[in-house]
Every structure is written in C-alpha cells, then in structure tokens.
Design a protein around this motif. Structure first.
Motif, PDB file in Angstrom:
ATOM      1  N   VAL A 138     -13.780  -1.613  -1.277  1.00  0.00           N
ATOM      2  CA  VAL A 138     -12.856  -2.781  -0.524  1.00  0.00           C
ATOM      3  C   VAL A 138     -13.543  -3.954  -0.950  1.00  0.00           C
ATOM      4  O   VAL A 138     -12.263  -4.863  -1.090  1.00  0.00           O
ATOM      5  N   VAL A 149      -8.390  -8.510   4.375  1.00  0.00           N
ATOM      6  CA  VAL A 149      -8.145  -7.515   3.740  1.00  0.00           C
ATOM      7  C   VAL A 149      -6.273  -7.371   3.822  1.00  0.00           C
ATOM      8  O   VAL A 149      -5.112  -7.120   3.089  1.00  0.00           O
ATOM      9  N   LEU A 152      -3.771  -8.521   1.483  1.00  0.00           N
ATOM     10  CA  LEU A 152      -3.648  -8.579  -0.223  1.00  0.00           C
ATOM     11  C   LEU A 152      -2.219  -7.924  -0.373  1.00  0.00           C
ATOM     12  O   LEU A 152      -1.401  -7.660   0.509  1.00  0.00           O
ATOM     13  N   LYS A 154       0.722  -6.482  -2.657  1.00  0.00           N
ATOM     14  CA  LYS A 154       1.572  -4.677  -2.952  1.00  0.00           C
ATOM     15  C   LYS A 154       0.395  -4.819  -3.908  1.00  0.00           C
ATOM     16  O   LYS A 154       0.107  -3.281  -4.172  1.00  0.00           O
ATOM     17  N   ASP A 156      -1.562  -6.026  -4.846  1.00  0.00           N
ATOM     18  CA  ASP A 156      -3.470  -5.716  -4.569  1.00  0.00           C
ATOM     19  C   ASP A 156      -4.013  -4.296  -4.438  1.00  0.00           C
ATOM     20  O   ASP A 156      -4.962  -3.688  -4.508  1.00  0.00           O
ATOM     21  N   ARG A 157      -2.865  -3.996  -3.351  1.00  0.00           N
ATOM     22  CA  ARG A 157      -3.410  -2.780  -2.479  1.00  0.00           C
ATOM     23  C   ARG A 157      -3.574  -1.571  -3.849  1.00  0.00           C
ATOM     24  O   ARG A 157      -3.790  -0.661  -3.409  1.00  0.00           O
ATOM     25  N   LEU A 183      -7.530  -0.237   4.569  1.00  0.00           N
ATOM     26  CA  LEU A 183      -6.602  -1.505   3.624  1.00  0.00           C
ATOM     27  C   LEU A 183      -5.335  -1.809   5.059  1.00  0.00           C
ATOM     28  O   LEU A 183      -4.509  -2.306   4.807  1.00  0.00           O
ATOM     29  N   LEU A 190       1.073   3.759   2.997  1.00  0.00           N
ATOM     30  CA  LEU A 190      -0.078   4.480   2.166  1.00  0.00           C
ATOM     31  C   LEU A 190       0.124   5.743   1.335  1.00  0.00           C
ATOM     32  O   LEU A 190       0.094   5.320   0.446  1.00  0.00           O
TER      33      LEU A 190
END
Length: 207
Positions: A138, A149, A152, A154, A156-157, A183, A190
């Motif tokens: 991360v 963080v 970020l 969607k 990116d995640r 995250l 998640l």
C-alpha cells in the motif's frame, strides 16, 4: 575607541559561535581593526591581505562570496566579504565573515549514511508477516502515485487489490478487516472490490 560596527560584528559572532569568526579590516591601511571569535593566531593590527578580493567577482553590490578559504590546520572555510563605504563613496571598512565548514560537513556525512539504502528485511523473520507485506504494498502504491490512501479511486483500489491477492495477503485468515482499514473502506465495500478484482463472486467471511 571601538569601531561603530563593533556591536554588529559581536552580534554576528555570538549568533554563529563557535562556527564563525568575524573580522573588520581597514582597506586603506590593509590591516585588521577588529576580530571576534578568531580562528587563527592573528590580532588587531595584523596585515589584512585584502588583495585576494581583487581576484574575486562581486556577487552583489560590494559583496564578495561565499568563496572558499583554508586554515593552516586544514580546516576549510566559507567566507563572505562586504565593502562598506563612507559618505563620499570611498571604501571605509571591509567586513568579513568566515564560517568553519567542519561541523556541517561532518553532519552531512552522518545524514548521508542514514539516507543510504536500507538492507531488506530478513526473510526468515518476515516471510509469514502478511501485514508487513500489506503495509509495504500500500505504501509503495500511494508513494509512486503521490496520492493519499483516502484519495484512491475505485480503479486504484482494484489494481492494488490485484497486487495484494498475488502476494497472498487476501488469502490470510482475518485479512479482510485489516485490508479494509488499510484501504480506508468498509468491509462490505472491500468484499465487492475483491469480487470485482477476481472477476467472480465472493462470499463474505463473517470472521
């Protein structure tokens, strides 16, 4: 009688002590008329040897330097000199400030040593610490993209989750709550991201 600039020279020397000496020169007589926190064995009345300034290019109106100098004991100095003129525009005194670079160069070497690349973590100690892997992945991701963080996207995640999954982080017991915190998303969000990253449905683990 002390020169009118004596308080100024004393103030500068006190501020920079013990790393600098301040010297006042008479450019007509070419002699030292005041010295504060002296580095070398010289005193008022000694020759100034101001001829060196003729070899330098001015860096400002009547200002020369910083330019390098050396002491007999090998110490290196950074010096700056200013010509102060009288009401008729003639040189009245020359103010020189000589800074001993020793302490700063030593500090620079110490800082450079601390900034040297760090040896990787011993695998035998950290190969099973998946949370360490999570933090590193991360941190590397947000550092490379220069984004926090919580900023970020969607996409990116999803990209980051693919990396985490390949590293085996998502297969660890109780990984979901830890990854969700890392995250900065909810567990339910998640699970949805993981399902999309894997391109298949995933059941929520109640643990």
């Amino acid at each position: 009688m002390p020169h009118r600039l004596a308080p100024v020279c004393d103030a500068i020397a006190r501020l920079l002590s013990p790393h600098a000496e301040v010297v006042l020169h008479d450019p007509v007589k070419d002699e030292v008329i005041g010295i504060w926190s002296a580095f070398a064995d010289r005193a008022v009345g000694d020759p100034s040897l101001l001829g060196e300034l003729e070899e330098l290019s001015a860096t400002g109106p009547d200002v020369y330097g910083p330019y390098p100098k050396s002491l007999a004991d090998g110490r290196r100095l950074s010096s700056v000199s200013a010509v102060l003129r009288d009401d008729n525009g003639e040189p009245d005194v020359v103010l020189c400030i000589n800074v001993d670079r020793t302490a700063f160069e030593t500090a620079s070497r110490v800082l450079a040593a601390f900034a040297a690349p760090v040896v990787g973590q011993p695998r035998v100690l950290f190969e099973h610490d998946w949370s360490e892997t999570l933090n590193e992945l991360v941190a590397d991701y947000v550092r490379e993209r220069q984004v926090a963080v919580d900023q970020l996207t969607k996409e990116d995640r999803l990209e980051l989750l693919v990396q985490l999954d390949k590293a085996g982080v998502l297969s660890q017991r109780r990984a979901v709550p830890t990854v969700a915190r890392a995250l900065q998303v909810s567990r339910s969000a998640l699970y949805q991201l993981i399902a999309q990253a894997r391109k298949e449905p995933i059941d929520a683990d109640p643990s």
